[in-house]
Design a protein around this motif. Structure first.
Motif, PDB file in Angstrom:
ATOM      1  N   SER A  26       0.827  -1.213   0.000  1.00 10.62           N
ATOM      2  CA  SER A  26       0.000   0.000   0.000  1.00 10.62           C
ATOM      3  C   SER A  26       0.857   1.257   0.000  1.00 10.62           C
ATOM      4  CB  SER A  26      -0.925   0.009   1.223  1.00 10.62           C
ATOM      5  OG  SER A  26      -1.839  -1.062   1.178  1.00 10.62           O
ATOM      6  N   TYR A  27       1.838   1.325   0.914  1.00 12.73           N
ATOM      7  CA  TYR A  27       2.618   2.548   1.075  1.00 12.73           C
ATOM      8  C   TYR A  27       3.705   2.708   0.017  1.00 12.73           C
ATOM      9  CZ  TYR A  27       0.308   3.312   5.533  1.00 12.73           C
ATOM     10  OH  TYR A  27      -0.637   3.532   6.504  1.00 12.73           O
ATOM     11  N   ILE A  51      -4.488  -1.281  -6.140  1.00 12.07           N
ATOM     12  CA  ILE A  51      -4.775  -1.087  -4.720  1.00 12.07           C
ATOM     13  C   ILE A  51      -6.197  -1.538  -4.409  1.00 12.07           C
ATOM     14  CG2 ILE A  51      -5.002   0.629  -2.888  1.00 12.07           C
ATOM     15  CD1 ILE A  51      -2.147  -0.006  -3.608  1.00 12.07           C
ATOM     16  N   SER A  55      -7.037  -4.516  -1.628  1.00 11.80           N
ATOM     17  CA  SER A  55      -7.991  -4.395  -0.527  1.00 11.80           C
ATOM     18  C   SER A  55      -9.184  -5.321  -0.712  1.00 11.80           C
ATOM     19  CB  SER A  55      -8.463  -2.945  -0.414  1.00 11.80           C
ATOM     20  OG  SER A  55      -7.379  -2.098  -0.137  1.00 11.80           O
ATOM     21  N   TYR A 106      -1.626  -8.168  -6.916  1.00  9.05           N
ATOM     22  CA  TYR A 106      -2.049  -7.415  -5.735  1.00  9.05           C
ATOM     23  C   TYR A 106      -3.218  -8.107  -5.031  1.00  9.05           C
ATOM     24  CZ  TYR A 106       1.003  -3.350  -6.130  1.00  9.05           C
ATOM     25  OH  TYR A 106       2.098  -2.518  -6.123  1.00  9.05           O
ATOM     26  N   ALA A 238      -8.333   5.364   3.187  1.00 11.07           N
ATOM     27  CA  ALA A 238      -7.525   4.725   2.150  1.00 11.07           C
ATOM     28  C   ALA A 238      -7.579   5.518   0.852  1.00 11.07           C
ATOM     29  CB  ALA A 238      -8.008   3.297   1.916  1.00 11.07           C
ATOM     30  N   VAL A 242      -3.784   7.065   0.095  1.00 11.25           N
ATOM     31  CA  VAL A 242      -3.063   6.422  -1.008  1.00 11.25           C
ATOM     32  C   VAL A 242      -2.680   7.438  -2.079  1.00 11.25           C
ATOM     33  CG1 VAL A 242      -3.370   4.852  -2.966  1.00 11.25           C
ATOM     34  CG2 VAL A 242      -3.946   4.094  -0.659  1.00 11.25           C
ATOM     35  N   ASN A 357     -11.182   0.161   1.822  1.00 14.04           N
ATOM     36  CA  ASN A 357      -9.846   0.380   1.265  1.00 14.04           C
ATOM     37  C   ASN A 357      -9.783   0.033  -0.217  1.00 14.04           C
ATOM     38  OD1 ASN A 357      -9.020   1.098   3.808  1.00 14.04           O
ATOM     39  ND2 ASN A 357      -7.935  -0.799   4.240  1.00 14.04           N
TER      40      ASN A 357
END
Length: 406
Positions: A26-27, A51, A55, A106, A238, A242, A357
């Motif tokens: 995520s980061y 992303i 999630s 992902y 989120a 993000v 998210n």
């Protein structure tokens, strides 16, 4: 377990939360996204699908992951999760050749990474702590603040040295580092947990037998109120966080300045989570949740109103409130529903956080593609977090209050 062994459990869970596969992916996304977009020609909203899938995979796996941890134990589930996620991330430079394979990777990390999330890692906290449960929970979950500080800087350095391919290799090594940490910190707890899983010496665990099942919890209004808070907060936090690095750069910040502002959010999140945890043990939880969420809403409002001039203050306020929904909801699970099926009930709520998210970054990315800026998204997030704060205030008294020392 003695106090030193309990502290070691908290420290190990904190480290794993900091370097969990889902936090890492995520980061790191915003730092890698520009290079990946240029190489494949994807738009920002299109790339944000990754992303969303991360999630969404977490949403699918959360309740089941909590039940698996309840059945097989925390340490085994967490170590297997670290191994599988590390292998997937290691292979990503060779697997990614289209938006489909990008998103599938992902999604798999979202599913397999549940073992390194609070759904699994907070199970020992609920069983080992009672009077200091809020502080222990805040300490563990402050790991996500550490992630917000060091992962963007680490990813930027890797991208500058060898592009996004090298970045994924470096991030996979970080995920693999969780394996020895988990074994060293949880091995004593795992030995006692096995006794409980085999229905031996239940009395040694105090409140472990108290609580509602997930089926019983679903019949209460409290669970559905917390579900609404989880979905609203997960979507807004989120969706905005993000995209914040990209938003700061659109406002005129350099990559280094944008990374610094994200680090401010991360540091503030650490402070906020620790203080939130301590205060949860001492004052009315719903009132505290209301105030913390309002503070985060104020951070969004300041960023919207003043742009880069108010970015530092906005980052501090966002950080102090960001992630508080995880602390508060995790604490409330034990106090409103007990710890009998903590993993399953928290997994249910964490799943809705993950659902938020998943759709938040996509919606914010689409808003940007349509309007060319993040103003509309910031305004909507400000309003929805205020609604979540109001719902938190309406939760009522605890069912399982503090009654014995940990």
């Amino acid at each position: 377990m003695n106090d030193f062994q309990k502290i070691r459990v908290v420290f190990g869970a904190f480290v794993t939360t900091s370097a969990s596969a889902i936090a890492v992916m995520s980061y790191s996304f915003a730092a890698m996204a520009p290079d990946i977009q240029r190489e494949f020609g994807w738009g920002r909203g299109y790339a944000s699908l990754a992303i969303t899938m991360l999630s969404f995979g977490t949403f699918i796996a959360c309740t089941g992951g909590g039940k698996v941890a309840d059945k097989f134990g925390t340490m085994i589930v967490s170590i297997v999760s670290a191994i599988l996620c590390g292998l997937v991330v290691t292979g990503m430079p060779w697997i990614i050749n289209s938006i489909f394979t990008f998103c599938i990777c992902y999604a798999f990390i979202g599913i397999l990474g549940v073992g390194m999330l609070p759904v699994t890692l907070l199970r020992p906290i609920g069983r080992l702590f009672n009077t200091r449960r809020g502080l222990a929970t805040g300490a563990v979950l402050s790991g996500t603040g550490v992630s917000a500080i060091f992962i963007p800087f680490m990813t930027n350095a890797l991208v500058e040295r060898g592009g996004w391919h090298l970045a994924y290799i470096g991030l996979s090594l970080l995920i693999f580092c969780n394996i020895p940490v988990l074994w060293l910190s949880l091995r004593h707890y795992a030995r006692e947990e096995r006794l409980v899983l085999h229905h031996v010496a239940l009395s040694q665990w105090g409140c472990v037998t108290q609580g509602l099942t997930l089926k019983e919890a679903r019949r209460t209004a409290t669970l559905w109120k917390l579900t609404a808070v989880a979905l609203l907060a997960g979507t807004c936090f989120a969706g905005i966080v993000v995209h914040l690095m990209l938003a700061y750069r659109d406002m005129g910040a350099s990559p280094a300045h944008a990374s610094t502002l994200l680090a401010v959010i991360g540091f503030s999140a650490i402070v906020g989570r620790l203080f939130t945890g301590m205060l949860l043990d001492r004052i009315n939880g719903p009132k505290l949740g209301f105030l913390v969420l309002l503070m985060a809403s104020g951070g969004f409002a300041v960023t919207l109103a003043f742009g880069l001039d108010g970015a530092f203050l906005g980052a501090v306020l966002i950080g102090l409130g960001y992630g508080s929904e995880y602390d508060i909801i995790a604490y409330f699970v034990g106090r409103y529903f007990g710890v009998l099926e903590f993993g399953a009930i928290y997994g249910w709520l964490y799943g809705f956080l993950a659902l938020g998210n998943s759709i938040g970054p996509l919606l914010v990315g689409m808003s940007y593609d349509y309007g060319g800026n993040y103003y509309f998204a910031l305004g909507v997030a400000t309003s929805l977090i205020c609604i979540a704060a109001g719902v938190t205030l309406a939760l009522g008294e605890y069912r399982y209050a503090v009654s014995e020392p940990s």
